[in-house]
Design an enzyme around this catalytic site. Structure first.
Site, PDB file in Angstrom:
ATOM      1  N   GLU A 110      35.233  91.953  -1.409  1.00 41.40           N
ATOM      2  CA  GLU A 110      35.857  90.747  -0.310  1.00 41.40           C
ATOM      3  C   GLU A 110      36.146  89.970  -1.741  1.00 41.40           C
ATOM      4  O   GLU A 110      35.725  89.370  -2.733  1.00 41.40           O
ATOM      5  CB  GLU A 110      35.168  90.240   1.005  1.00 41.40           C
ATOM      6  N   ARG A 111      38.114  89.355  -0.909  1.00 43.37           N
ATOM      7  CA  ARG A 111      38.645  88.771  -2.460  1.00 43.37           C
ATOM      8  C   ARG A 111      38.636  89.287  -3.764  1.00 43.37           C
ATOM      9  O   ARG A 111      38.608  88.926  -4.815  1.00 43.37           O
ATOM     10  CB  ARG A 111      38.622  87.060  -2.440  1.00 43.37           C
ATOM     11  N   ASN A 153      29.503  86.593   2.798  1.00 39.71           N
ATOM     12  CA  ASN A 153      29.634  87.797   4.513  1.00 39.71           C
ATOM     13  C   ASN A 153      28.709  89.100   4.336  1.00 39.71           C
ATOM     14  O   ASN A 153      29.507  89.719   3.659  1.00 39.71           O
ATOM     15  CB  ASN A 153      30.978  87.670   4.691  1.00 39.71           C
ATOM     16  N   GLU A 235      32.591  79.886   9.001  1.00 35.45           N
ATOM     17  CA  GLU A 235      33.801  81.366   8.230  1.00 35.45           C
ATOM     18  C   GLU A 235      32.841  82.409  10.559  1.00 35.45           C
ATOM     19  O   GLU A 235      33.415  83.436   9.868  1.00 35.45           O
ATOM     20  CB  GLU A 235      33.821  81.278   8.210  1.00 35.45           C
ATOM     21  N   ARG A 268      24.933  77.489   0.583  1.00 34.70           N
ATOM     22  CA  ARG A 268      26.349  76.677   0.466  1.00 34.70           C
ATOM     23  C   ARG A 268      26.112  75.405   0.725  1.00 34.70           C
ATOM     24  O   ARG A 268      26.658  76.165   2.418  1.00 34.70           O
ATOM     25  CB  ARG A 268      27.261  78.489   0.085  1.00 34.70           C
ATOM     26  N   ASP A 314      39.138  74.906  -0.517  1.00 34.79           N
ATOM     27  CA  ASP A 314      38.341  76.462  -0.784  1.00 34.79           C
ATOM     28  C   ASP A 314      39.943  76.762  -2.204  1.00 34.79           C
ATOM     29  O   ASP A 314      40.452  77.964  -1.854  1.00 34.79           O
ATOM     30  CB  ASP A 314      38.912  77.379   0.182  1.00 34.79           C
ATOM     31  N   GLU A 342      42.014  84.206  -5.360  1.00 37.85           N
ATOM     32  CA  GLU A 342      42.869  84.504  -4.584  1.00 37.85           C
ATOM     33  C   GLU A 342      43.942  83.935  -4.417  1.00 37.85           C
ATOM     34  O   GLU A 342      44.416  84.529  -3.585  1.00 37.85           O
ATOM     35  CB  GLU A 342      41.238  84.126  -4.367  1.00 37.85           C
ATOM     36  N   GLU A 442      50.773  76.391 -10.938  1.00 37.94           N
ATOM     37  CA  GLU A 442      51.111  75.498 -10.392  1.00 37.94           C
ATOM     38  C   GLU A 442      52.609  75.057 -10.156  1.00 37.94           C
ATOM     39  O   GLU A 442      52.809  74.768  -8.430  1.00 37.94           O
ATOM     40  CB  GLU A 442      50.242  74.402 -10.737  1.00 37.94           C
ATOM     41  N   TRP A 472      43.339  76.835  11.073  1.00 34.95           N
ATOM     42  CA  TRP A 472      42.202  77.094   9.544  1.00 34.95           C
ATOM     43  C   TRP A 472      42.011  75.476   9.322  1.00 34.95           C
ATOM     44  O   TRP A 472      41.937  75.309   7.755  1.00 34.95           O
ATOM     45  CB  TRP A 472      42.588  78.151   8.438  1.00 34.95           C
TER      46      TRP A 472
HETATM   47  C1  GCU Z   1      37.398  81.599   1.372  1.00 35.25           C
HETATM   48  C2  GCU Z   1      37.638  83.811   1.513  1.00 35.25           C
HETATM   49  C3  GCU Z   1      36.812  83.910   2.164  1.00 35.25           C
HETATM   50  C4  GCU Z   1      35.281  83.722   1.500  1.00 35.25           C
HETATM   51  C5  GCU Z   1      35.051  81.844   2.119  1.00 35.25           C
HETATM   52  C6  GCU Z   1      34.123  81.831   1.554  1.00 35.25           C
HETATM   53  O1  GCU Z   1      37.335  80.709   2.584  1.00 35.25           O
HETATM   54  O2  GCU Z   1      38.972  83.568   1.990  1.00 35.25           O
HETATM   55  O3  GCU Z   1      36.759  84.841   2.318  1.00 35.25           O
HETATM   56  O4  GCU Z   1      34.049  84.301   2.330  1.00 35.25           O
HETATM   57  O5  GCU Z   1      35.831  81.522   1.532  1.00 35.25           O
HETATM   58  O6  GCU Z   1      33.471  80.456   0.104  1.00 35.25           O
HETATM   59  O7  GCU Z   1      32.477  81.712   1.742  1.00 35.25           O
END
Ligand code: GCU
Length: 608
Positions: A110-111, A153, A235, A268, A314, A342, A442, A472
């Site tokens: 992810e990312r 996740n 999320e 977290r 974020d 990201e 930036e 979001w």
């Molecule tokens: C961001 C990111 C997600 C990730 C989330 C997190 O939203 O886009 O891919 O899961 O951060 O830090 O949990």
């Protein structure tokens, strides 16, 4: 990354058995002419003391891993031309210096912008042991000591922590142990429900027993596991809210399970409403973490660490420090940074993070946090980080996590020297590019702290209204007159989460630093900035400047003698960055011109 390692000639096909043995072997292979004595002094823990003796030999004292860190400090110093330190005492500022990999067991990351997972493929462990040792060495060489191998996740929770997972995980932990690197696993809060327990309620004895039994099995396999990393009620992830419990209930239940083994729960705080209605003006996403956690200060068990993202949103290019990092004085805290680019250019655009981290750490009162974590930028690409120059972020994160007083310029030049060994003018030229790269990025992206004008979901390239009517909670609300969100007392009240002096500083647009202006305030385009320019002119100027700076950066990059294969990768990514910077510059300027109707005072082209 590889280039830095190639200076270390030790053959890793013979796995070292302990940090001390590794330290001895590294020293004698990197500095064969020098005589070292390693002195085990457990009272120094992970710290070390280096002392030159009258006969020209050196003593490195420290606990097991302290000796290893001392050895790498010596080697880094010698190889980067600073010579051997004659007397040096150093202890890490933060206890857990963590890399959080967001790797999925199907092999995706992810990312991730550096290829597939280093650890997994096809829903099982799949790794090259030599690369694992190389990674252990990379981490140890800059003082990093914790590796969380799987995504917060957790996509395949049923498999995690079971009999077929644990023997493999144990083998991996064994590979990393001599490097002083301990593993950690992300777990899913509803894990018990995949094993026949009807609930995940943290107050249910069935759930508590399940976690206790599971922790016992896990620690039997890996006695030095750091613990579990948890993303709950965030999320779409399961968590204590489902059962009407708060996050102290959830975290403390897990903490009880790992306590007998010295384990920790890293919990977290990235919790917010990700199903927000854009019409709702009461909810303001940056307020969410404080609302969920501040009232629980002092309620968490002593082996729970709350892991807080450095900013309240974020990982945007510019965010203020999260108020939780300032306010939760009776809770163990870790700050989370993101090496994965990201929102900051996907390891295509140059973005050296240490200048940004320096600003963040400067805002953070000295003893507010005990640990630091960074989302990994690593993958299976041969160079580990996709873009060879993105490795500077991994390297300097290690140095900062050890000592946040690390000097940004020295850290980056040390990395350049160890990686490329350029002659002095080339080193200086690259140093300037890298140190300036965050400001440049930036400038050509979202203006003055507003964030979120990025292409939704993928998060590369501009789309100024992409998130505007989405769920979001990330809105800029630009209209014909004004842009930004008022987060002062008169607006959403977010600013009230800060100590009074910060409320004063940021609450008044006249004293609020320009770069945070649109994070805290809603201002008309005609607003006059501190330097006399109007807000709209400042937006145009920054974007033109950002693109011009990228062009200049590309010239320098093209002129530098990077070795292959780095050169080809660096140049092709630089071309993509140039394209990206132009897209951002033109689209953002056109977006604001269409709304405001204001011309550029300097007559440059803004497209209709
Ligand atoms: C961001 C990111 C997600 C990730 C989330 C997190 O939203 O886009 O891919 O899961 O951060 O830090 O949990």
């Amino acid at each position: 990354m590889k280039a830095w390692l190639s200076h270390l000639s030790l053959d890793l096909t013979v796995s070292p058995s302990s940090p001390e043995e590794l330290a001895r072997a590294e020293l004698s292979s990197a500095l064969p002419e020098t005589v070292f004595r390693l002195d085990n002094d457990p009272s120094l823990g992970e710290g070390y003391r280096i002392q030159k003796k009258a006969d020209g030999s050196f003593t490195i004292s420290g606990g097991k891993t302290g000796i290893l860190y001392g050895a790498y400090a010596m080697i880094r110093s010698a190889l980067s031309g600073r010579g051997l330190p004659e007397s040096l005492f150093s202890v890490p500022k933060y206890g857990l210096r963590m890399i959080n990999c967001w790797d999925n067991m199907d092999g995706t990351v992810e990312r991730g912008y550096s290829g597939r997972s280093l650890f997994f493929e096809g829903d099982r462990f799949q790794y090259n042991p030599l690369r694992m040792m190389e990674l252990g060495r990379l981490m140890a060489s800059v003082g990093l000591n914790v590796l969380c191998i799987n995504n917060v996740n957790v996509h395949n929770p049923a498999q995690l922590l079971l009999e077929d997972f644990l023997p493999e995980a144990k083998r991996l932990a064994d590979l990393f142990r001599p490097f002083g690197v301990r593993l950690m696993f992300s777990v899913d809060f509803s894990q018990p429900m995949r094993h026949g327990i009807p609930t995940a309620d943290p107050l249910s004895p069935l759930v508590q027993d399940w976690w206790k039994k599971t922790a016992q099995e896990v620690y039997r396999a890996i006695p030095d596991l750091v613990g579990f990393l948890v993303k709950a009620d965030s999320e779409g992830r399961p968590g204590p809210f489902t059962y009407g419990r708060n996050h102290a209930d959830g975290a403390n239940m897990l903490a009880d399970a790992v306590r007998p083994f010295g384990g920790k729960i890293i919990w977290r705080c990235f919790v917010y409403n990700c199903r927000q209605d854009w019409r709702d003006v009461q909810t303001d996403r940056p307020k969410a973490a404080w609302e969920h956690y501040a009232f629980l200060d002092g309620e968490f068990a002593d082996n729970v660490i709350l892991q807080v993202k450095h900013g309240p949103f974020d990982f945007q290019v510019r965010e203020p420090l999260s108020p939780l990092l300032l306010g939760m004085k009776q809770t163990n805290l870790a700050m989370e940074l993101q090496l994965a680019q990201e929102y900051t250019g996907h390891q295509i655009d140059l973005y050296t993070m240490i200048p940004m981290w320096k600003e963040i750490f400067e805002e953070l009162p000295a003893d507010n946090i005990m640990s630091v974590a960074a989302v990994s930028n690593l993958g299976r690409d041969d160079n580990y980080t996709g873009h060879p120059l993105a490795a500077v972020n991994f390297y300097t994160f290690g140095l900062m996590a050890w000592d946040p007083e690390t000097h940004a310029e020295s850290a980056v030049s040390e990395w350049i020297r160890l990686t490329y060994g350029f002659r002095s003018e080339d080193e200086k030229a690259l140093l300037k590019v890298l140190l300036g790269s965050r400001r440049t990025y930036e400038k050509y992206t979202a203006p003055l702290g507003i964030g979120w004008m990025i292409t939704p979901h993928d998060h590369y390239g501009p789309n100024p209204s992409g998130y505007e009517y989405d769920l979001w909670g990330t809105y800029h609300k630009a209209n014909r007159e004004a842009v930004g969100i008022d987060r002062t007392e008169k607006g959403t009240g977010y600013l009230l989460q800060y100590p009074e002096e910060l409320q004063k500083k940021y609450g008044d647009p006249a004293t609020c630093p320009d770069l945070y202006l649109l994070f805290y305030h809603r201002l008309p385009y005609s607003f006059v900035m501190k330097d006399g320019r109007t807000l709209i002119q400042r937006i145009y100027d920054d974007h033109f400047e950002g693109y011009e700076e990228t062009k200049a950066m590309a010239e320098v990059i093209r002129s530098l003698p990077f070795p292959e294969p780095d050169r080809e990768i660096i140049l092709s990514r630089m071309d993509r960055q140039l394209y990206n910077a132009k897209e951002w510059c033109d689209i953002i300027n056109t977006f604001f011109r269409r709304l405001s109707g204001a011309d550029d005072a300097r007559g440059r082209t803004i497209y209709d």
